[in-house]
Design an enzyme around this catalytic site. Structure first.
Site, mmCIF file in Angstrom:
data_model
loop_
_atom_site.group_PDB
_atom_site.id
_atom_site.type_symbol
_atom_site.label_atom_id
_atom_site.label_comp_id
_atom_site.label_asym_id
_atom_site.label_seq_id
_atom_site.Cartn_x
_atom_site.Cartn_y
_atom_site.Cartn_z
ATOM 1 N N GLY A 150 0.964 -1.134 0.046
ATOM 2 C CA GLY A 150 0.022 -0.006 -0.019
ATOM 3 C C GLY A 150 0.731 1.294 0.039
ATOM 4 N N GLY A 152 0.314 5.751 0.182
ATOM 5 C CA GLY A 152 -0.731 6.822 0.530
ATOM 6 C C GLY A 152 0.093 8.056 0.111
ATOM 7 N N ASN A 154 1.110 9.971 2.515
ATOM 8 C CA ASN A 154 2.197 10.202 3.725
ATOM 9 C C ASN A 154 2.969 9.138 4.172
ATOM 10 O OD1 ASN A 154 0.105 9.168 5.023
ATOM 11 N ND2 ASN A 154 -0.269 10.546 6.431
ATOM 12 N N ALA A 155 2.885 7.860 3.493
ATOM 13 C CA ALA A 155 3.272 6.669 3.995
ATOM 14 C C ALA A 155 3.255 5.707 3.000
ATOM 15 C CB ALA A 155 2.654 6.175 5.330
ATOM 16 N N VAL A 157 3.338 1.076 2.943
ATOM 17 C CA VAL A 157 3.046 -0.174 3.847
ATOM 18 C C VAL A 157 3.729 -1.305 3.040
ATOM 19 C CG1 VAL A 157 1.369 -1.314 5.040
ATOM 20 C CG2 VAL A 157 0.952 0.963 4.611
ATOM 21 N N LYS A 205 4.324 0.153 8.439
ATOM 22 C CA LYS A 205 4.185 1.443 7.666
ATOM 23 C C LYS A 205 5.039 2.389 8.037
ATOM 24 C CE LYS A 205 0.567 4.798 7.501
ATOM 25 N NZ LYS A 205 -0.790 5.314 8.349
ATOM 26 N N ASP A 349 -10.880 11.553 8.288
ATOM 27 C CA ASP A 349 -10.463 11.293 6.944
ATOM 28 C C ASP A 349 -11.007 9.862 6.645
ATOM 29 O OD1 ASP A 349 -9.254 11.388 4.610
ATOM 30 O OD2 ASP A 349 -7.146 10.822 5.147
#
Length: 575
Positions: A150, A152, A154-155, A157, A205, A349
């Site tokens: 994954g 996103g 800001n990170a 995974v 993460k 969010d």
């Protein structure tokens, strides 16, 4: 309460009021003679008028007693105490009405006591982590990092494994998703099968660190929101205290464990490694030692969690859940949001990308809310944010921002209330769960700041009427007319398991419902003692419902359901 009992209660109350204040000296003398007579004969029950209403109804007690005194005094003056038939009828009606009020209050006290007893029993049963507790794992070197699963804003995974952490159940699902299409009577049924979760039961993460610095204290302080779902042993002991706002204090608020909220098992800072796909997926966030053009810092925050097969959005893209499973999925989101609200946290969010999914032993999807980077977790727990400047962060994902948040205008004394904002987002996500496009994604056209409730697209006719009612109520523009996550969850619980209890129920008397709650509690307790059936999604939801029982929330849920059923087939949104 029978008519005979009500008349008797009314007469007793009327007689007591008459004795205490209406005829004054004559009343006191009559009371004394009557008491002497009753000592010899059969004992009778007397009612003290000061006791039949709580102190908060003192005004009504005094006012009604004064009115009765005037009526009876006028009748006594005309007929030497006998009173006219009209006055006697009014006075008897007054006593009868007060008797009914007293009986209603007694029923409420019993129902409230039942809710409190059930709540106490189920709150003692703590949610058990799906992973075996472990005492190490505070360094990145303790983990074997696998593929990226994954990414996103800001990170990133990655799936991970560690020799000290294994799933409790050997039949757990995996992180790699394969699609299989089975033809059955001309319809395509899609299912998810798992491949490698046994090898990588964890997920790591890695946060992206821009401009925060490379000291552990600065990183933990800047990314403290990510630690809200962290467990009690997530941080090493020497990191339990960090510098916050110039003071040496403790870490920010953390929520307790819940089956529908992600759990962070470990949180630590470490040097940013060159993980698989880093140069291709996120080269700009790498430090200069790994990419000369990178803008990231050398150290960052790492979070260790359980590995889940997919996100809610990924699941809905390849699978069509049954009607009951869809209802249970909405209910799980409401239970998770309610758990956060009770502990003073607003996610801010919430979207299908930030909900992870796995399956229980019956194949029912289990949802887990994750990604707390935009959450509001203040120490006063009121979920209200002063909005005095345009620089105040209102949260992420503008498409699913509740109307009261999206339309807020900064100014002196302006406050944004987030207590029902996440519940509104659940209503929008529910469209996706029931196979529709989310009406607030930009491709559809509705905006939370300007939409009218009548513009909401209809849900499929296969969606149960009670569920449609809940979704439409959650999407009301006015938060004062919108039910809380707890009330909305109670509505779905009653619709799923309490239909018989609601059949002859009204919105005032809760006695029948209290009897059903006692039976439901016994059933859930027996399921919990019977082995694996106590770990299913339905069992977890029933325990959440019973552990959060409150009479007023339950009464509100019943009122909404009864009102919705009375309005059918009229349009729900016209209310």
């Amino acid at each position: 309460m029978s008519v005979k009992h009500a008349l008797s209660r009314g007469l007793e109350l009327g007689r007591s009021v008459f004795q205490l204040g209406l005829l004054k000296p004559f009343g006191r003398a009559a009371a004394k003679l009557r008491a002497d007579r009753l000592r010899v004969g059969q004992p009778a029950r007397t009612v003290q008028p000061q006791a039949f209403l709580p102190s908060r109804y003192r005004y009504y007690r005094t006012s009604l007693r004064g009115l009765a005194a005037q009526l009876q005094s006028a009748g006594f003056r005309r007929r030497f105490g006998a009173g006219s038939p009209r006055n006697r009828a009014v006075f008897l009606a007054f006593g009868l009405g007060v008797g009914l009020i007293e009986q209603q209050l007694e029923d409420d006290r019993r129902s409230a006591a039942t809710c409190q007893e059930i709540q106490a029993v189920f709150r003692k049963k703590k949610f058990q982590s799906p992973l075996r507790p472990f005492t190490s794992g505070y360094k990145l070197e303790d983990y074997v990092i696998g593929k990226q699963i994954g990414k996103g804003s800001n990170a990133a995974v990655y799936e991970a494994a560690a020799p000290f952490a294994f799933p409790k159940e050997s039949g757990s699902r995996c992180s790699l998703v394969e699609l299989k299409e089975d033809e059955d009577e001309g319809q395509t049924a899609r299912s998810l099968s798992c491949c490698s979760l046994r090898n990588f039961p964890l997920a790591v993460k890695m946060m992206w660190n821009f401009g925060t610095g490379s000291s552990s204290e600065a990183i933990l302080r800047s990314m403290s929101q990510e630690l809200v779902p962290a467990g009690p042993l997530a941080l090493n002991k020497e990191r339990e205290q960090i510098t916050l706002d110039g003071h040496f204090g403790v870490l920010p608020k953390r929520v307790s464990a819940h089956p529908n909220v992600i759990r962070v098992y470990r949180a630590f800072t470490a040097d940013v490694p060159l993980l698989p796909g880093a140069q291709e997926e996120y080269p700009d966030v790498l430090p200069a030692r790994l990419n000369p053009d990178g803008l990231g810092n050398n150290r960052t925050l790492f979070l260790v969690m359980k590995n889940y097969p997919c996100t809610l959005r990924q699941y809905l893209e390849v699978s069509i859940p049954s009607r009951r499973q869809s209802t249970l999925m909405v209910l799980q989101l409401l239970e998770g949001v309610d758990h956060l609200c009770r502990q003073g946290v607003a996610h801010r969010d919430l979207k299908s990308d930030n909900v992870l999914l796995e399956f229980d032993s019956d194949g029912c999807p289990r949802l887990v809310i994750t990604d707390f980077g935009c959450c509001l977790a203040q120490s006063d727990s009121n979920l209200q944010l002063p909005f005095n400047s345009i620089w105040v962060d209102r949260g992420g994902n503008a498409s699913l921002m509740a109307p009261e948040v999206a339309t807020a205008v900064p100014g002196a004394g302006v406050v944004i209330d987030y207590s029902k904002a996440d519940a509104w987002a659940v209503g929008a996500i529910s469209y996706e769960i029931f196979g529709q496009r989310n009406p607030f994604y930009r491709a559809v056209g509705l905006e939370s700041r300007s939409y009218q409730e009548k513009q909401l697209p209809p849900l499929p006719s296969s969606v149960p009427a009670d569920v449609q009612l809940v979704i439409h109520l959650l999407l009301r523009r006015n938060p004062n007319k919108r039910p809380s996550a707890r009330v909305a969850a109670n509505m779905l619980h009653l619709s799923l398991w309490g239909r018989k209890a609601l059949a002859n129920q009204d919105s005032t008397g809760m006695r029948k419902l209290a009897d059903w709650l006692l039976c439901q509690s016994a059933v859930v307790l027996l399921k919990g003692c019977s082995g694996p059936s106590g770990n299913t999604v339905e069992s977890e939801l029933q325990r959440s419902f019973l552990s959060n029982l409150e009479l007023e929330d339950l009464r509100s849920a019943v009122g909404y359901l009864l009102y919705g059923r009375e309005q059918r087939p009229a349009c729900i949104l016209s209310a």
